[in-house]
Design a protein around this motif. Structure first.
Motif, PDB file in Angstrom:
ATOM      1  N   VAL A  53       0.844  -1.188   0.000  1.00 25.19           N
ATOM      2  CA  VAL A  53       0.000   0.000   0.000  1.00 25.19           C
ATOM      3  C   VAL A  53       0.876   1.233   0.000  1.00 25.19           C
ATOM      4  CG1 VAL A  53      -1.753   1.285   1.230  1.00 25.19           C
ATOM      5  CG2 VAL A  53      -1.801  -1.193   1.240  1.00 25.19           C
ATOM      6  N   LYS A  54       0.637   2.107  -0.954  1.00 28.44           N
ATOM      7  CA  LYS A  54       1.401   3.354  -1.003  1.00 28.44           C
ATOM      8  C   LYS A  54       0.423   4.516  -0.972  1.00 28.44           C
ATOM      9  CE  LYS A  54       5.243   1.249  -3.459  1.00 28.44           C
ATOM     10  NZ  LYS A  54       4.662  -0.058  -3.720  1.00 28.44           N
ATOM     11  N   ALA A  55       0.882   5.659  -0.517  1.00 30.58           N
ATOM     12  CA  ALA A  55      -0.010   6.775  -0.221  1.00 30.58           C
ATOM     13  C   ALA A  55      -0.734   7.296  -1.446  1.00 30.58           C
ATOM     14  CB  ALA A  55       0.797   7.907   0.405  1.00 30.58           C
ATOM     15  N   ALA A  56      -1.946   7.802  -1.197  1.00 34.52           N
ATOM     16  CA  ALA A  56      -2.811   8.237  -2.286  1.00 34.52           C
ATOM     17  C   ALA A  56      -2.838   9.737  -2.396  1.00 34.52           C
ATOM     18  CB  ALA A  56      -4.218   7.722  -2.067  1.00 34.52           C
ATOM     19  N   MET A  57      -1.984  10.308  -3.216  1.00 33.29           N
ATOM     20  CA  MET A  57      -2.028  11.752  -3.422  1.00 33.29           C
ATOM     21  C   MET A  57      -1.439  12.091  -4.775  1.00 33.29           C
ATOM     22  SD  MET A  57      -0.276  14.789  -1.222  1.00 33.29           S
ATOM     23  CE  MET A  57      -1.053  14.236   0.249  1.00 33.29           C
ATOM     24  N   GLN A  58      -2.114  12.989  -5.482  1.00 35.21           N
ATOM     25  CA  GLN A  58      -1.558  13.467  -6.737  1.00 35.21           C
ATOM     26  C   GLN A  58      -1.686  14.970  -6.753  1.00 35.21           C
ATOM     27  OE1 GLN A  58      -2.708  11.507 -10.339  1.00 35.21           O
ATOM     28  NE2 GLN A  58      -2.554  13.380 -11.525  1.00 35.21           N
ATOM     29  N   VAL A  59      -0.608  15.674  -7.061  1.00 36.99           N
ATOM     30  CA  VAL A  59      -0.626  17.122  -7.102  1.00 36.99           C
ATOM     31  C   VAL A  59      -0.276  17.574  -8.507  1.00 36.99           C
ATOM     32  CG1 VAL A  59       0.283  19.236  -6.112  1.00 36.99           C
ATOM     33  CG2 VAL A  59       0.076  17.193  -4.703  1.00 36.99           C
ATOM     34  N   ASP A 553      -6.144  32.382  -9.249  1.00 36.66           N
ATOM     35  CA  ASP A 553      -6.492  31.692  -8.002  1.00 36.66           C
ATOM     36  C   ASP A 553      -5.915  30.279  -8.007  1.00 36.66           C
ATOM     37  OD1 ASP A 553      -7.916  33.812  -7.003  1.00 36.66           O
ATOM     38  OD2 ASP A 553      -9.878  33.057  -7.643  1.00 36.66           O
ATOM     39  N   PHE A 554      -5.525  29.816  -6.818  1.00 41.47           N
ATOM     40  CA  PHE A 554      -5.051  28.451  -6.657  1.00 41.47           C
ATOM     41  C   PHE A 554      -6.016  27.705  -5.756  1.00 41.47           C
ATOM     42  CE2 PHE A 554      -1.234  30.461  -8.150  1.00 41.47           C
ATOM     43  CZ  PHE A 554      -0.595  29.483  -8.902  1.00 41.47           C
ATOM     44  N   VAL A 555      -6.487  26.590  -6.228  1.00 43.27           N
ATOM     45  CA  VAL A 555      -7.453  25.818  -5.453  1.00 43.27           C
ATOM     46  C   VAL A 555      -7.000  24.368  -5.356  1.00 43.27           C
ATOM     47  CG1 VAL A 555      -9.363  27.312  -6.137  1.00 43.27           C
ATOM     48  CG2 VAL A 555      -8.881  25.247  -7.465  1.00 43.27           C
ATOM     49  N   LEU A 556      -7.393  23.725  -4.260  1.00 44.72           N
ATOM     50  CA  LEU A 556      -7.167  22.290  -4.091  1.00 44.72           C
ATOM     51  C   LEU A 556      -8.445  21.554  -4.446  1.00 44.72           C
ATOM     52  CD1 LEU A 556      -5.143  21.647  -0.806  1.00 44.72           C
ATOM     53  CD2 LEU A 556      -4.451  21.140  -3.132  1.00 44.72           C
ATOM     54  N   MET A 557      -8.327  20.493  -5.243  1.00 48.73           N
ATOM     55  CA  MET A 557      -9.466  19.652  -5.587  1.00 48.73           C
ATOM     56  C   MET A 557      -9.275  18.295  -4.926  1.00 48.73           C
ATOM     57  SD  MET A 557     -11.454  21.510  -7.546  1.00 48.73           S
ATOM     58  CE  MET A 557     -12.552  20.190  -8.037  1.00 48.73           C
ATOM     59  N   VAL A 558     -10.261  17.871  -4.149  1.00 51.34           N
ATOM     60  CA  VAL A 558     -10.211  16.578  -3.469  1.00 51.34           C
ATOM     61  C   VAL A 558     -11.409  15.762  -3.941  1.00 51.34           C
ATOM     62  CG1 VAL A 558     -10.173  15.394  -1.241  1.00 51.34           C
ATOM     63  CG2 VAL A 558      -9.149  17.667  -1.461  1.00 51.34           C
ATOM     64  N   SER A 559     -11.159  14.516  -4.336  1.00 51.98           N
ATOM     65  CA  SER A 559     -12.245  13.670  -4.825  1.00 51.98           C
ATOM     66  C   SER A 559     -12.559  12.583  -3.815  1.00 51.98           C
ATOM     67  CB  SER A 559     -11.871  13.032  -6.164  1.00 51.98           C
ATOM     68  OG  SER A 559     -10.714  12.225  -6.019  1.00 51.98           O
ATOM     69  N   GLN A 572      -6.999   7.702  -4.981  1.00 57.83           N
ATOM     70  CA  GLN A 572      -7.717   8.942  -4.738  1.00 57.83           C
ATOM     71  C   GLN A 572      -6.717  10.056  -4.984  1.00 57.83           C
ATOM     72  OE1 GLN A 572      -8.991   8.096  -0.708  1.00 57.83           O
ATOM     73  NE2 GLN A 572     -11.108   8.005  -1.380  1.00 57.83           N
ATOM     74  N   SER A 573      -7.205  11.293  -5.125  1.00 57.93           N
ATOM     75  CA  SER A 573      -6.238  12.326  -5.476  1.00 57.93           C
ATOM     76  C   SER A 573      -6.542  13.665  -4.843  1.00 57.93           C
ATOM     77  CB  SER A 573      -6.185  12.506  -6.994  1.00 57.93           C
ATOM     78  OG  SER A 573      -7.385  13.084  -7.465  1.00 57.93           O
ATOM     79  N   ILE A 574      -5.481  14.415  -4.638  1.00 60.59           N
ATOM     80  CA  ILE A 574      -5.557  15.840  -4.331  1.00 60.59           C
ATOM     81  C   ILE A 574      -4.893  16.538  -5.498  1.00 60.59           C
ATOM     82  CG2 ILE A 574      -4.910  17.685  -2.747  1.00 60.59           C
ATOM     83  CD1 ILE A 574      -4.442  15.547  -0.626  1.00 60.59           C
ATOM     84  N   GLN A 575      -5.560  17.497  -6.095  1.00 56.34           N
ATOM     85  CA  GLN A 575      -4.972  18.204  -7.214  1.00 56.34           C
ATOM     86  C   GLN A 575      -4.935  19.692  -6.917  1.00 56.34           C
ATOM     87  OE1 GLN A 575      -6.647  17.227 -11.024  1.00 56.34           O
ATOM     88  NE2 GLN A 575      -6.961  15.065 -10.495  1.00 56.34           N
ATOM     89  N   LEU A 576      -3.799  20.293  -7.182  1.00 56.85           N
ATOM     90  CA  LEU A 576      -3.659  21.737  -7.065  1.00 56.85           C
ATOM     91  C   LEU A 576      -3.873  22.351  -8.432  1.00 56.85           C
ATOM     92  CD1 LEU A 576      -2.888  24.249  -5.414  1.00 56.85           C
ATOM     93  CD2 LEU A 576      -0.500  23.789  -6.001  1.00 56.85           C
ATOM     94  N   LYS A 577      -4.881  23.198  -8.531  1.00 58.57           N
ATOM     95  CA  LYS A 577      -5.257  23.769  -9.817  1.00 58.57           C
ATOM     96  C   LYS A 577      -4.962  25.261  -9.848  1.00 58.57           C
ATOM     97  CE  LYS A 577      -7.321  20.161 -11.808  1.00 58.57           C
ATOM     98  NZ  LYS A 577      -6.992  19.628 -13.135  1.00 58.57           N
TER      99      LYS A 577
END
Length: 580
Positions: A53-59, A553-559, A572-577
């Motif tokens: 298991v590896k961490a779930a994050m994408q930026v 503007d910079f926003v974080l998107m979390v699904s 799952q992902s966190i995206q910086l837009k």
């Protein structure tokens, strides 16, 4: 140069990151971000140890031209008009995060008065089923729904009457001023209307165990009487502390400075309560506040009943207003969908000096267990009669906000007071100011969180939200957007109390109304598809088209991924837009 080091996501199992999350450099007030990806590959659990298991994050930084036009989906955005106005006037960080609950009564039940409260920021309208008939409540709910059709987003809460062994009524429709030394008769006799200087008790055995010389305290100290004589089951009393006597007030008996404890075999929910609950279900209310909760069993029973009877999801809030409820606090909070700290009634059963510490403890435990908490009773009590609050009341409101309670509630101030709109304005000003002051401290002292998740899916979701909130604070992003079906990840983000506002995009109306109670969450109604990336792209496009975000503007998107779909999902992902 500002750098964000690699973050290791950890729960009860071990999560191992492949590479650093991101490097951030500031140049000419613009962010230059080198994206890194941290993947989540599903593995098998062996006891409490996880392998593979590896961490779930994408930026990501740039909007990678994946904007899709999804046919058949409505281009609507159900953001409350007041929140939208506040965003345009004050910007993201100026948006009020503490929510407001207003008790609706004769002073504010007209459609014009309800709209004024809505414009001042009312998020939830509370209907106390102790007062008025169902026809009256039905009419108020119709008016609230009409306001929502105009662009407001106001949830409806009904508050059950509960056990009536402590309720007395003078029969008048409004509060009565009790003069010092006046003589009153407290009786269990049933009669219609009102009689001069006569108070009707709703419980036949209300005077059992009461002695001459005992004190009767009304609504935690609004007025007091001394028992002068017992006449059968009736009590002849003299007013010792003059004040206001509200309709259907709650009373307590005291002897030698101590509460007279009496055991009564009565259910948490009476037959009238069940009738009121059926009414609430038929009218589609969003919350039911359960009075006189002493254990988790009554909460579980009601939630089971609602799941079987109600087509929509109705949230159950437990009111903490007795010594017994404090003794079973954690189990009650775990069983409930939220908590109301009823300080007035609670202050009758425990020493007054303990109320501040107990309030803070309840608020803290609720946050640990990810349950919203409302602090109620006597926040601006003087504004029932006067147009300005005392400075002590403003300090009290500010302290509740500093403790990060989800919501503040007006009771008599809005229901029967002459200055309900002004009282709500005071809450607005005081809470907004304290949020600005306390926000900076919050970013410096990120609170460690109690682990909630048991399953791997839940633990990943929890760590994703903890990391997203921390990332949002460290990078000073403008806003957080979360795609959510049931509101779970939005509530997990709220639990961290991040500095940016949280915009929750959902296609479920009951979720949207429930999120009205969550600190810092602004629910948006948007149709969602099964394509997460398309939802993210379309959500950004839609809020941009409404002028809620602008270029730069910079926003974080979390699904959010549902448990049912989790087995088939890779990450799952966190995206910086960056809005372009």
């Amino acid at each position: 140069m500002t750098e964000v080091s690699a973050m290791m996501i950890r729960a009860c199992c071990n999560f191992v990151a492949k590479t650093s999350v991101l490097d951030v450099k500031r140049s000419d007030s613009r962010l230059s971000v080198i994206g890194r990806t941290v993947w989540c590959d599903r593995g098998r659990m062996k006891g409490r140890v996880v392998t593979g298991v590896k961490a779930a994050m994408q930026v990501d930084l740039e909007d990678d031209e994946r904007l899709k036009r999804l046919d058949g989906l409505e281009a609507t955005l159900g953001l409350d008009v007041v929140a939208e106005r506040e965003l345009k006037e004050k910007g993201f960080l100026g948006m009020r995060k503490t929510k407001f609950v207003c008790t609706i009564g004769p002073a504010c039940c007209a459609i014009e008065d309800l709209e004024k409260l809505a414009l001042e920021g009312m998020n939830i309208a509370r209907l106390n089923m102790c007062h008025n008939k169902k026809e009256w409540h039905y009419d108020v709910i119709r008016k609230i729904k009409k306001l929502n059709e105009k662009g407001f987003c106001i949830s409806v809460m009904i508050d059950t009457e509960g056990s009536q062994i402590h309720v007395v009524d003078h029969g008048a429709p409004f509060s009565v001023k009790v003069e010092d030394g006046s003589n009153w008769l407290f009786t269990a006799e049933k009669f219609e209307g009102s009689r001069p200087f006569t108070v009707q008790a709703s419980y036949e055995g209300f005077s059992e165990g009461i002695q001459v010389g005992d004190s009767i305290v009304i609504d935690g100290g609004m007025a007091s009487f001394e028992v002068m004589e017992k006449i059968g089951n009736d009590l002849s009393c003299k007013c010792t502390d003059p004040g206001l006597f509200l309709p259907r007030a709650k009373c307590s008996f005291w002897r030698d400075g101590r509460l007279v404890m009496r055991k009564h075999e009565s259910p948490t929910l009476s037959s009238k309560d069940w009738s009121d609950i059926e009414f609430g279900i038929s009218e589609g209310v969003d919350f039911i506040a359960l009075s006189f909760v002493n254990s988790a069993d009554s909460v579980k029973h009601l939630k089971s009943y609602l799941s079987a009877k109600s087509a929509k999801s109705v949230r159950v809030l437990a009111k903490i207003e007795s010594l017994e409820s404090l003794q079973n606090l954690e189990e009650i909070i775990k069983a409930s969908d939220g908590i109301m700290v009823a300080r007035g009634d609670l202050g009758v059963e425990i020493p007054l000096e303990q109320i501040p510490a107990v309030q803070e403890e309840i608020t803290s435990v609720c946050r640990e267990l990810n349950k919203p908490v409302i602090v109620a009773s006597q926040l601006l009590e003087s504004m029932v009669e006067y147009p300005t609050p005392t400075r002590a009341e403003v300090a009290d409101v500010s302290e509740v906000v500093r403790q990060y309670a989800d919501a503040l509630m007006l009771c008599g101030e809005s229901a029967i007071g002459s200055y309900g709109q002004k009282a709500l304005s005071v809450l607005q000003i005081a809470s907004s100011r304290m949020e600005l002051w306390s926000g900076e401290e919050n970013t410096k002292h990120f609170l460690p969180q109690h682990q909630l998740g048991v399953s791997l899916h839940d633990r990943i979701a929890e760590e994703i939200c903890n990391s997203a909130a921390e990332l949002a604070n460290k990078l000073s992003v403008d806003a957080i957007f979360v795609l959510t079906k049931q509101g779970h990840m939005a509530s997990l983000l709220s639990r961290n109390r991040p500095s940016p506002p949280i915009f929750a995009l959902t296609d479920d109306d009951s979720t949207r109304m429930a999120l009205n109670l969550q600190w810092g969450v602004f629910p948006l109604r948007i149709d969602l598809s099964d394509d997460i990336e398309a939802n993210i792209s379309r959500g950004i496009e839609l809020v941009k088209s409404k002028g809620l975000v602008k270029q730069g503007d910079f926003v974080l998107m979390v699904s959010e991924i549902s448990a049912a779909r989790a087995a088939s999902m890779a990450s799952q992902s966190i995206q910086l837009k960056s809005i372009v």
